[in-house]
Each structure stands twice: as structure tokens, then as C-alpha cells.
Design a protein around this motif. Structure first.
Motif, PDB file in Angstrom:
ATOM      1  N   LYS A  76       9.873   0.333 -20.239  1.00 58.06           N
ATOM      2  CA  LYS A  76       9.391  -0.205 -21.510  1.00 58.06           C
ATOM      3  C   LYS A  76      10.398   0.023 -22.635  1.00 58.06           C
ATOM      4  CE  LYS A  76       6.790   3.711 -23.353  1.00 58.06           C
ATOM      5  NZ  LYS A  76       5.505   4.180 -23.828  1.00 58.06           N
ATOM      6  N   VAL A  77      10.378  -0.896 -23.598  1.00 62.83           N
ATOM      7  CA  VAL A  77      11.240  -0.806 -24.769  1.00 62.83           C
ATOM      8  C   VAL A  77      10.417  -1.063 -26.022  1.00 62.83           C
ATOM      9  CG1 VAL A  77      13.418  -1.403 -23.627  1.00 62.83           C
ATOM     10  CG2 VAL A  77      11.959  -3.213 -24.506  1.00 62.83           C
ATOM     11  N   LYS A  78      10.842  -0.430 -27.110  1.00 56.32           N
ATOM     12  CA  LYS A  78      10.197  -0.618 -28.407  1.00 56.32           C
ATOM     13  C   LYS A  78      11.063  -1.558 -29.239  1.00 56.32           C
ATOM     14  CE  LYS A  78       9.764   3.983 -28.370  1.00 56.32           C
ATOM     15  NZ  LYS A  78       9.792   5.311 -28.924  1.00 56.32           N
ATOM     16  N   ILE A  79      10.435  -2.591 -29.776  1.00 56.80           N
ATOM     17  CA  ILE A  79      11.130  -3.572 -30.601  1.00 56.80           C
ATOM     18  C   ILE A  79      10.744  -3.342 -32.054  1.00 56.80           C
ATOM     19  CG2 ILE A  79      11.523  -6.033 -31.024  1.00 56.80           C
ATOM     20  CD1 ILE A  79      12.232  -5.145 -28.153  1.00 56.80           C
ATOM     21  N   ARG A  80      11.752  -3.323 -32.922  1.00 58.09           N
ATOM     22  CA  ARG A  80      11.513  -3.201 -34.364  1.00 58.09           C
ATOM     23  C   ARG A  80      12.227  -4.367 -35.037  1.00 58.09           C
ATOM     24  NH1 ARG A  80      10.418   1.174 -37.767  1.00 58.09           N
ATOM     25  NH2 ARG A  80      11.056   0.832 -39.923  1.00 58.09           N
ATOM     26  N   ILE A  81      11.461  -5.170 -35.741  1.00 61.92           N
ATOM     27  CA  ILE A  81      12.026  -6.292 -36.488  1.00 61.92           C
ATOM     28  C   ILE A  81      11.838  -6.000 -37.968  1.00 61.92           C
ATOM     29  CG2 ILE A  81      11.775  -8.737 -37.043  1.00 61.92           C
ATOM     30  CD1 ILE A  81      10.996  -9.205 -34.140  1.00 61.92           C
ATOM     31  N   GLU A  82      12.928  -6.077 -38.713  1.00 60.33           N
ATOM     32  CA  GLU A  82      12.869  -5.929 -40.159  1.00 60.33           C
ATOM     33  C   GLU A  82      13.358  -7.237 -40.765  1.00 60.33           C
ATOM     34  OE1 GLU A  82      14.240  -2.131 -41.777  1.00 60.33           O
ATOM     35  OE2 GLU A  82      14.401  -1.447 -39.691  1.00 60.33           O
ATOM     36  N   ALA A  83      12.513  -7.834 -41.605  1.00 58.39           N
ATOM     37  CA  ALA A  83      12.827  -9.151 -42.153  1.00 58.39           C
ATOM     38  C   ALA A  83      12.786  -9.114 -43.674  1.00 58.39           C
ATOM     39  CB  ALA A  83      11.825 -10.173 -41.634  1.00 58.39           C
ATOM     40  N   ASP A  84      13.684  -9.875 -44.267  1.00 59.19           N
ATOM     41  CA  ASP A  84      13.728 -10.033 -45.713  1.00 59.19           C
ATOM     42  C   ASP A  84      13.659 -11.526 -46.013  1.00 59.19           C
ATOM     43  OD1 ASP A  84      14.033  -9.683 -48.443  1.00 59.19           O
ATOM     44  OD2 ASP A  84      16.199  -9.369 -48.327  1.00 59.19           O
ATOM     45  N   LYS A  85      12.447 -12.007 -46.262  1.00 59.49           N
ATOM     46  CA  LYS A  85      12.204 -13.428 -46.543  1.00 59.49           C
ATOM     47  C   LYS A  85      12.875 -14.321 -45.491  1.00 59.49           C
ATOM     48  CE  LYS A  85      11.709 -12.520 -51.453  1.00 59.49           C
ATOM     49  NZ  LYS A  85      12.121 -11.129 -51.530  1.00 59.49           N
ATOM     50  N   HIS A  86      12.686 -13.943 -44.225  1.00 59.20           N
ATOM     51  CA  HIS A  86      13.317 -14.679 -43.120  1.00 59.20           C
ATOM     52  C   HIS A  86      12.518 -15.914 -42.768  1.00 59.20           C
ATOM     53  CE1 HIS A  86      14.519 -15.473 -38.879  1.00 59.20           C
ATOM     54  NE2 HIS A  86      15.708 -15.291 -39.437  1.00 59.20           N
ATOM     55  N   LYS A  87      13.211 -17.040 -42.680  1.00 57.55           N
ATOM     56  CA  LYS A  87      12.627 -18.296 -42.229  1.00 57.55           C
ATOM     57  C   LYS A  87      13.328 -18.665 -40.931  1.00 57.55           C
ATOM     58  CE  LYS A  87      11.903 -23.101 -43.482  1.00 57.55           C
ATOM     59  NZ  LYS A  87      12.039 -24.149 -44.522  1.00 57.55           N
ATOM     60  N   GLY A  88      12.547 -18.849 -39.869  1.00 58.26           N
ATOM     61  CA  GLY A  88      13.159 -19.181 -38.587  1.00 58.26           C
ATOM     62  C   GLY A  88      12.265 -18.802 -37.428  1.00 58.26           C
TER      63      GLY A  88
END
Length: 134
Positions: free
Chosen positions: A115-127
């Protein structure tokens, strides 16, 4: 007085089942945790994958991915129209396996073991993003 006592017991049982349900969903990989905003967010997620497209996301989003037997590669793809997105992948011991602090339009494969842990950090991301085990 007895009716009030039964009502309290029923409420306690309902709360216990609700907490257990949330814990089971989290342990199964069917949930994601977030601290942020999502606009027009449409996702597809399961134990071994997480993908989404959206008008905008802003904040931090977390999910654990559980590969099935025979899956030892993590596929990561991002598409960016506006804003910024970063992705971090950690193994079960919190060792960073992959980190990209300013992913634009990227496609990457990573060998994993468990297993892996995913961390997404977004700054007003469009996509969009697509993360899945292969």
C-alpha cells in the motif's frame, strides 16, 4: 423513565455503527480525506485507483491505495489547465517514493511494494489526475 433509557441506548448504538462504518470505509481504501474546496469535482476511486477531473480544487487531499495481487506499479498522470498541483507518494513506512511539487502535464510509473499513501496539494488547480495500480 424506561422509554428515555431505551432511546439513549438506541442513539448510542447508531453512533457506534456510524463510526464503525466510517472506519471500515477508510480501511478499505474507498474514501479520501480532504481539507479544501472542490468545484465541479467528479472522481472515480477504489482500493487500487483514484482519478478525478474538475473545474477547480484547492487544498490538501489524501488517499491510501491498496494494490491487488500482481500489481507492483503505480501509474500517475496529471493534466493542468490552470493553477498548481503537487503529488507525494509514501510507502507504508512513510518513506517518500515520489514527489513532484509542480506537476503540469506529467505521466509517470513507479515501482511499489504494498500500500501507498497519496497526498495531493492543489492551489486553484484546474485539470485532472489519474493514479492507479498496474
Amino acid at each position: 423513565m424506561k422509554l428515555k433509557s431505551q432511546n439513549t441506548k438506541t442513539k448510542i448504538i447508531i453512533v457506534i455503527f456510524a463510526v464503525l462504518f466510517v472506519l471500515i470505509m477508510a480501511a478499505s481504501g474507498m474514501t479520501e480525506f480532504s481539507s479544501g474546496t472542490k468545484i465541479g469535482y467528479v472522481s472515480d476511486k477504489g482500493k487500487d485507483h483514484w482519478s478525478a477531473h474538475y473545474i477547480s480544487i484547492d487544498g490538501t487531499f489524501l488517499k491510501t491505495i491498496y494494490p491487488e495481487d500482481g500489481q507492483d506499479t503505480l501509474y500517475i498522470k496529471t493534466e493542468t489547465s490552470e493553477g498548481r498541483i503537487s503529488i507525494t507518494v509514501e510507502d507504508r513506512n512513510s518513506n517518500i517514493l515520489y514527489r513532484n511539487d509542480d506537476t503540469v502535464n506529467d505521466e509517470f510509473r513507479l515501482k511499489i511494494d504494498g500500500k501507498v499513501k497519496i497526498r495531493i496539494e492543489a492551489d486553484k488547480h484546474k485539470g485532472s489526475f489519474d493514479i492507479r495500480c498496474e
